[in-house]
Design an enzyme around this catalytic site. Sequence first.
Site, PDB file in Angstrom:
ATOM      1  N   ASP A   2      52.618  28.005  39.515  1.00 46.76           N
ATOM      2  CA  ASP A   2      51.655  28.007  40.192  1.00 46.76           C
ATOM      3  C   ASP A   2      51.490  26.262  40.029  1.00 46.76           C
ATOM      4  O   ASP A   2      51.982  25.586  39.410  1.00 46.76           O
ATOM      5  CB  ASP A   2      50.448  28.739  39.289  1.00 46.76           C
ATOM      6  CG  ASP A   2      49.085  28.104  40.274  1.00 46.76           C
ATOM      7  OD1 ASP A   2      49.279  28.051  41.270  1.00 46.76           O
ATOM      8  OD2 ASP A   2      48.053  28.129  39.439  1.00 46.76           O
ATOM      9  N   SER A   3      50.333  25.785  41.042  1.00 50.25           N
ATOM     10  CA  SER A   3      50.300  24.492  40.948  1.00 50.25           C
ATOM     11  C   SER A   3      49.319  24.076  39.669  1.00 50.25           C
ATOM     12  O   SER A   3      48.336  23.548  39.803  1.00 50.25           O
ATOM     13  CB  SER A   3      49.124  24.192  42.294  1.00 50.25           C
ATOM     14  OG  SER A   3      48.003  24.528  42.005  1.00 50.25           O
TER      15      SER A   3
ATOM     16  N   TYR B 122      47.836  22.462  45.612  1.00 51.97           N
ATOM     17  CA  TYR B 122      48.594  22.936  46.855  1.00 51.97           C
ATOM     18  C   TYR B 122      47.814  23.290  48.039  1.00 51.97           C
ATOM     19  O   TYR B 122      48.335  23.154  49.239  1.00 51.97           O
ATOM     20  CB  TYR B 122      49.205  24.331  46.266  1.00 51.97           C
ATOM     21  CG  TYR B 122      50.335  24.150  45.459  1.00 51.97           C
ATOM     22  CD1 TYR B 122      50.954  22.872  45.065  1.00 51.97           C
ATOM     23  CD2 TYR B 122      51.023  25.140  45.143  1.00 51.97           C
ATOM     24  CE1 TYR B 122      52.041  22.881  44.316  1.00 51.97           C
ATOM     25  CE2 TYR B 122      52.292  25.451  44.255  1.00 51.97           C
ATOM     26  CZ  TYR B 122      52.682  24.005  43.926  1.00 51.97           C
ATOM     27  OH  TYR B 122      53.774  24.071  42.979  1.00 51.97           O
ATOM     28  N   GLY B 123      46.606  23.647  47.907  1.00 55.12           N
ATOM     29  CA  GLY B 123      45.605  24.050  49.042  1.00 55.12           C
ATOM     30  C   GLY B 123      45.388  22.831  50.070  1.00 55.12           C
ATOM     31  O   GLY B 123      44.952  23.270  50.934  1.00 55.12           O
TER      32      GLY B 123
ATOM     33  N   CYS C 270      50.465  31.968  42.779  1.00 58.55           N
ATOM     34  CA  CYS C 270      49.501  31.214  43.714  1.00 58.55           C
ATOM     35  C   CYS C 270      49.414  31.856  45.030  1.00 58.55           C
ATOM     36  O   CYS C 270      50.669  32.120  45.545  1.00 58.55           O
ATOM     37  CB  CYS C 270      50.408  29.846  43.562  1.00 58.55           C
ATOM     38  SG  CYS C 270      49.409  28.820  44.765  1.00 58.55           S
ATOM     39  N   ASN C 271      48.272  32.020  45.597  1.00 61.21           N
ATOM     40  CA  ASN C 271      47.906  32.737  46.875  1.00 61.21           C
ATOM     41  C   ASN C 271      48.206  31.614  47.987  1.00 61.21           C
ATOM     42  O   ASN C 271      48.824  31.954  48.858  1.00 61.21           O
ATOM     43  CB  ASN C 271      46.405  32.989  47.007  1.00 61.21           C
ATOM     44  CG  ASN C 271      45.889  33.895  46.005  1.00 61.21           C
ATOM     45  OD1 ASN C 271      45.749  35.185  46.586  1.00 61.21           O
ATOM     46  ND2 ASN C 271      45.486  33.585  44.877  1.00 61.21           N
ATOM     47  N   THR C 272      48.052  30.406  47.699  1.00 56.23           N
ATOM     48  CA  THR C 272      48.505  29.186  48.698  1.00 56.23           C
ATOM     49  C   THR C 272      49.816  29.365  48.970  1.00 56.23           C
ATOM     50  O   THR C 272      50.430  29.367  49.873  1.00 56.23           O
ATOM     51  CB  THR C 272      48.049  27.974  48.074  1.00 56.23           C
ATOM     52  OG1 THR C 272      46.666  27.910  47.725  1.00 56.23           O
ATOM     53  CG2 THR C 272      48.196  27.001  49.150  1.00 56.23           C
TER      54      THR C 272
ATOM     55  N   CYS D 124      42.407  32.738  44.843  1.00 59.99           N
ATOM     56  CA  CYS D 124      43.140  31.628  44.265  1.00 59.99           C
ATOM     57  C   CYS D 124      43.090  31.821  42.888  1.00 59.99           C
ATOM     58  O   CYS D 124      41.990  32.329  42.155  1.00 59.99           O
ATOM     59  CB  CYS D 124      42.387  30.152  44.499  1.00 59.99           C
ATOM     60  SG  CYS D 124      42.861  28.878  43.578  1.00 59.99           S
ATOM     61  N   THR D 125      44.228  31.873  42.220  1.00 59.48           N
ATOM     62  CA  THR D 125      44.453  32.447  40.732  1.00 59.48           C
ATOM     63  C   THR D 125      43.876  31.327  39.744  1.00 59.48           C
ATOM     64  O   THR D 125      43.212  31.926  38.751  1.00 59.48           O
ATOM     65  CB  THR D 125      46.029  32.396  40.344  1.00 59.48           C
ATOM     66  OG1 THR D 125      46.496  30.970  40.606  1.00 59.48           O
ATOM     67  CG2 THR D 125      46.654  33.623  41.017  1.00 59.48           C
ATOM     68  N   HIS D 126      43.390  30.117  40.180  1.00 59.38           N
ATOM     69  CA  HIS D 126      42.787  29.168  39.233  1.00 59.38           C
ATOM     70  C   HIS D 126      41.000  29.974  39.137  1.00 59.38           C
ATOM     71  O   HIS D 126      40.633  29.923  38.025  1.00 59.38           O
ATOM     72  CB  HIS D 126      42.512  28.021  39.938  1.00 59.38           C
ATOM     73  CG  HIS D 126      43.637  26.923  39.711  1.00 59.38           C
ATOM     74  ND1 HIS D 126      44.718  26.901  40.164  1.00 59.38           N
ATOM     75  CD2 HIS D 126      43.678  25.947  38.811  1.00 59.38           C
ATOM     76  CE1 HIS D 126      45.771  26.125  39.812  1.00 59.38           C
ATOM     77  NE2 HIS D 126      45.111  25.495  38.852  1.00 59.38           N
TER      78      HIS D 126
HETATM   79  N1  DGL Z   1      46.149  28.493  41.877  1.00 53.70           N
HETATM   80  C1  DGL Z   1      46.447  28.372  43.395  1.00 53.70           C
HETATM   81  C2  DGL Z   1      46.281  29.466  44.302  1.00 53.70           C
HETATM   82  O1  DGL Z   1      46.060  30.739  44.111  1.00 53.70           O
HETATM   83  C3  DGL Z   1      46.542  27.188  44.248  1.00 53.70           C
HETATM   84  C4  DGL Z   1      45.575  25.840  43.820  1.00 53.70           C
HETATM   85  C5  DGL Z   1      45.727  24.825  44.703  1.00 53.70           C
HETATM   86  O2  DGL Z   1      46.479  24.101  43.893  1.00 53.70           O
HETATM   87  O3  DGL Z   1      45.105  24.598  45.469  1.00 53.70           O
HETATM   88  O4  DGL Z   1      46.016  29.299  45.573  1.00 53.70           O
END
Ligand code: DGL
Length: 248
Positions: free
Chosen positions: A9-10, A41-42, A72-74, A179-181
């Site tokens: 993930d990011s 990443y987004g 990571c969804n992105t 978003c997993t965060h």
């Molecule tokens: N945790 C990530 C997700 O699920 C990305 C967050 C990011 O870096 O923008 O999308």
Amino acid sequence: MNKKIGIFDSGLGGLSILKELVKLLPNEDYLFYEDSINNPYGEKSDEELLEITSKIVDYLLKENCKIIVIACNTATTSCIEKLRNKYPNTIFVGTVPAIKVAYDNNYKNTIILSTTYTRNSKRVNELISEYHNTFQNIINISGENLANLIEENKMDEVNNLLERLLTPYKNCDSVVLGCTHYSLIKDEIKRVLPNATLIDGNIGVAKEVKHQLEINSSISNSKNSGEITFINTKDSKLIERSFELLRK
Ligand code: DGL
């Protein structure tokens, strides 16, 4: 040497998936690649994301990973199909906003909160067209730089941003965490929307990993494993925080 489950993930967000994996598959070894240097990443393009994620996949394969979890969804919405084409012998499991779970549970007013990339992605918009109907309203909003604020542990700014983004939706009954965060700040989201149910797909991802290992006869039989190794591309001090968050 045991083959590992590779996750990336990011940054810290993927821990919310790692937690579920460890519960479901405690005898596996894990290698978690936190790409904090490239967070968020987004805000990146498809080209940049493919380049970044390909390097991570190369690394995880070199480190003897038998499956790669894109936590990571992105990165999933942007790259999973391209990565599957580029690495045809590798098993990939990704994550997308759990819109179907909100639909199946008959929520009437659902907010999808995700990164700008995921919000605008083709995959999420296809899912919305599939599940949006007269009785179930879906509103798709961007969490702006929320993932980055979580990554940097700027909790005052996280709380201010949540107030601004979510206060207009006090009457929603569910929030899909895209978003997993965001799974790491459930308490903070609940403070703004106490009546909403928060939905993430983390358990579903862990089950899919187990299923893929089973059908590929790759489940670990070792009793001594269960080792978790972290790599952080920005700061090795973030690894301590990862172990802490994992224990929470
Ligand atoms: N945790 C990530 C997700 O699920 C990305 C967050 C990011 O870096 O923008 O999308």
